[in-house]
Design an enzyme around this catalytic site. Structure first.
Site, short mmCIF file in Angstrom:
data_model
loop_
_atom_site.label_atom_id
_atom_site.label_comp_id
_atom_site.label_asym_id
_atom_site.label_seq_id
_atom_site.Cartn_x
_atom_site.Cartn_y
_atom_site.Cartn_z
N ASP A 16 11.20 9.58 -2.97
CA ASP A 16 9.73 9.64 -3.03
C ASP A 16 9.33 10.02 -4.45
O ASP A 16 9.75 11.06 -4.96
CB ASP A 16 9.27 10.71 -2.02
CG ASP A 16 7.76 10.83 -1.94
OD1 ASP A 16 7.05 10.41 -2.88
OD2 ASP A 16 7.28 11.36 -0.92
N ILE A 17 8.51 9.20 -5.07
CA ILE A 17 8.12 9.42 -6.47
C ILE A 17 7.41 10.77 -6.67
O ILE A 17 7.56 11.41 -7.70
CB ILE A 17 7.24 8.24 -6.98
CG1 ILE A 17 7.01 8.30 -8.49
CG2 ILE A 17 5.89 8.17 -6.28
CD1 ILE A 17 8.02 7.58 -9.29
N GLY A 38 -0.51 3.53 -0.73
CA GLY A 38 0.84 3.48 -1.28
C GLY A 38 1.17 4.65 -2.20
O GLY A 38 0.85 5.81 -1.89
N VAL A 39 1.79 4.34 -3.33
CA VAL A 39 2.17 5.35 -4.32
C VAL A 39 0.93 6.12 -4.79
O VAL A 39 0.95 7.35 -4.92
CB VAL A 39 2.87 4.68 -5.52
CG1 VAL A 39 3.05 5.64 -6.67
CG2 VAL A 39 4.21 4.10 -5.10
N ASP A 40 -0.13 5.38 -5.06
CA ASP A 40 -1.37 5.96 -5.58
C ASP A 40 -1.90 7.04 -4.63
O ASP A 40 -2.21 8.18 -5.03
CB ASP A 40 -2.39 4.81 -5.71
CG ASP A 40 -3.49 5.10 -6.71
OD1 ASP A 40 -3.47 6.18 -7.32
OD2 ASP A 40 -4.38 4.23 -6.86
N SER A 123 3.84 -3.00 -8.33
CA SER A 123 3.32 -4.29 -7.83
C SER A 123 4.04 -4.86 -6.61
O SER A 123 3.66 -5.93 -6.13
CB SER A 123 3.31 -5.38 -8.93
OG SER A 123 2.23 -5.18 -9.81
N GLY A 125 4.29 -3.59 -3.54
CA GLY A 125 3.73 -3.20 -2.24
C GLY A 125 2.48 -4.01 -1.99
O GLY A 125 2.53 -5.23 -1.78
N TYR A 127 0.37 -5.21 -3.90
CA TYR A 127 0.13 -6.29 -4.85
C TYR A 127 1.05 -7.50 -4.68
O TYR A 127 0.90 -8.51 -5.36
CB TYR A 127 0.17 -5.76 -6.29
CG TYR A 127 -1.10 -5.06 -6.72
CD1 TYR A 127 -2.18 -4.92 -5.86
CD2 TYR A 127 -1.23 -4.53 -8.01
CE1 TYR A 127 -3.35 -4.27 -6.25
CE2 TYR A 127 -2.41 -3.89 -8.41
CZ TYR A 127 -3.46 -3.76 -7.53
OH TYR A 127 -4.61 -3.13 -7.93
N1 AR6 Z 1 7.51 6.85 -3.62
C1 AR6 Z 1 8.12 5.77 -4.15
N2 AR6 Z 1 7.80 4.49 -3.85
C2 AR6 Z 1 6.82 4.30 -2.92
C3 AR6 Z 1 6.13 5.37 -2.31
C4 AR6 Z 1 6.50 6.69 -2.69
N3 AR6 Z 1 5.92 7.78 -2.17
N4 AR6 Z 1 5.20 4.85 -1.46
C5 AR6 Z 1 5.32 3.52 -1.52
N5 AR6 Z 1 6.30 3.17 -2.40
P1 AR6 Z 1 2.20 0.14 -3.83
P2 AR6 Z 1 1.38 -1.88 -5.84
C6 AR6 Z 1 6.76 1.83 -2.82
O1 AR6 Z 1 1.48 -0.60 -2.76
O2 AR6 Z 1 2.09 -2.96 -5.12
C7 AR6 Z 1 -2.63 1.02 -4.16
O3 AR6 Z 1 -3.59 0.99 -3.16
C8 AR6 Z 1 6.37 0.66 -1.95
O4 AR6 Z 1 7.30 0.49 -0.90
O5 AR6 Z 1 2.08 1.62 -3.88
O6 AR6 Z 1 1.52 -1.79 -7.33
C9 AR6 Z 1 -3.22 1.08 -5.56
O7 AR6 Z 1 -4.42 1.82 -5.58
C10 AR6 Z 1 6.42 -0.51 -2.94
O8 AR6 Z 1 7.74 -1.04 -3.07
O9 AR6 Z 1 1.77 -0.39 -5.33
C11 AR6 Z 1 -3.46 -0.36 -5.87
O10 AR6 Z 1 -4.68 -0.84 -5.33
C12 AR6 Z 1 6.07 0.13 -4.28
O11 AR6 Z 1 6.17 1.54 -4.08
C13 AR6 Z 1 -2.31 -1.07 -5.19
O12 AR6 Z 1 -1.90 -0.21 -4.13
C14 AR6 Z 1 4.67 -0.19 -4.80
O13 AR6 Z 1 3.75 -0.25 -3.72
C15 AR6 Z 1 -1.13 -1.25 -6.12
O14 AR6 Z 1 -0.15 -2.01 -5.47
#
Ligand code: AR6
Length: 193
Positions: A16-17, A38-40, A123, A125, A127
């Site tokens: 987990d980041i 997601g991460v955000d 990108s 997740g 995206y």
């Molecule tokens: N720790 C590490 N990786 C994670 C975690 C975590 N806690 N949670 C999810 N992932 P995403 P994006 C993975 O959707 O595609 C947001 O709403 C996940 O499985 O977080 O860049 C923003 O506000 C995936 O492989 O980011 C933007 O609107 C990866 O992290 C949009 O999502 C990225 O998933 C950005 O989309």
């Protein structure tokens, strides 16, 4: 999995980041920098409202760029908010933009004397970027940067789940293979007439 690139280390972990203790963690943000899922979502939940207070003053961020804030309640003192490309069909400069997002994040780290940094798989997740391709781009961009910039000592990719970890581990193995030697016999393909 951990490899040495010049004086620096590149590491892949499953996890987990938000729990990373590197000086900076990278957020997979959107252009508003005002939060999301997601991460955000996880970063703002764990880091508390002080991160958002700083984000509001930044005036958003273009895809391919990155901006820094404090880490609030996180173990990491800094968050670098990076905006990756939304994947459409691969024909809209998505690959170039993804590479630029990683490069800019590393530049922002260097500018702030940050020596250790953790990345999520940007990108891949919400995206929708295909993770196999994204892994190759992410890793090769970081490797190129570390070869010419010794100031960052550790880059860690924090992959969410075993599947994502395996994709990155396979991509890194491929990238670290020595190039094929010139002595190898050329493949002769039979021509159909
Ligand atoms: N720790 C590490 N990786 C994670 C975690 C975590 N806690 N949670 C999810 N992932 P995403 P994006 C993975 O959707 O595609 C947001 O709403 C996940 O499985 O977080 O860049 C923003 O506000 C995936 O492989 O980011 C933007 O609107 C990866 O992290 C949009 O999502 C990225 O998933 C950005 O989309």
């Amino acid at each position: 999995m951990r490899v040495r690139i010049g004086e620096s280390e590149l590491e892949l972990v499953e996890g987990d980041i938000t729990e990373q203790t590197t000086e900076a963690i990278v957020n997979a943000a959107n252009r508003t920098l005002l939060g999301g899922g997601g991460v955000d979502g996880a970063i703002h939940r764990a880091g508390g409202p002080r991160i958002m207070e700083e984000c509001r003053k930044l005036g958003g961020c273009n895809p391919g760029d990155a901006k820094i804030t404090i880490g609030g309640n996180l173990a990491a003192p800094y968050v670098i908010h990076a905006v990756g490309p939304v994947y459409r069909d691969g024909k809209h400069h998505e690959a170039d933009l993804l590479a630029k997002t990683y490069r800019r994040s590393l530049e922002v780290a260097s500018e702030n004397n940050i020596e250790t940094i953790s990345f999520p798989s940007i990108s891949t997740g919400a995206y929708g970027f295909p993770i196999d391709q994204a892994a190759r781009i992410a890793l090769s961009t970081v490797i190129d940067y570390l070869k010419s910039n010794q100031d960052i000592r550790l880059v860690r990719f924090v992959l969410y789940g075993r599947k994502a970890f395996d994709v990155y581990a396979n991509a890194l193995e491929e990238l670290m293979k020595p190039p094929a030697t010139e002595e190898e016999p050329e493949q002769v393909s039979e021509q159909a007439d």
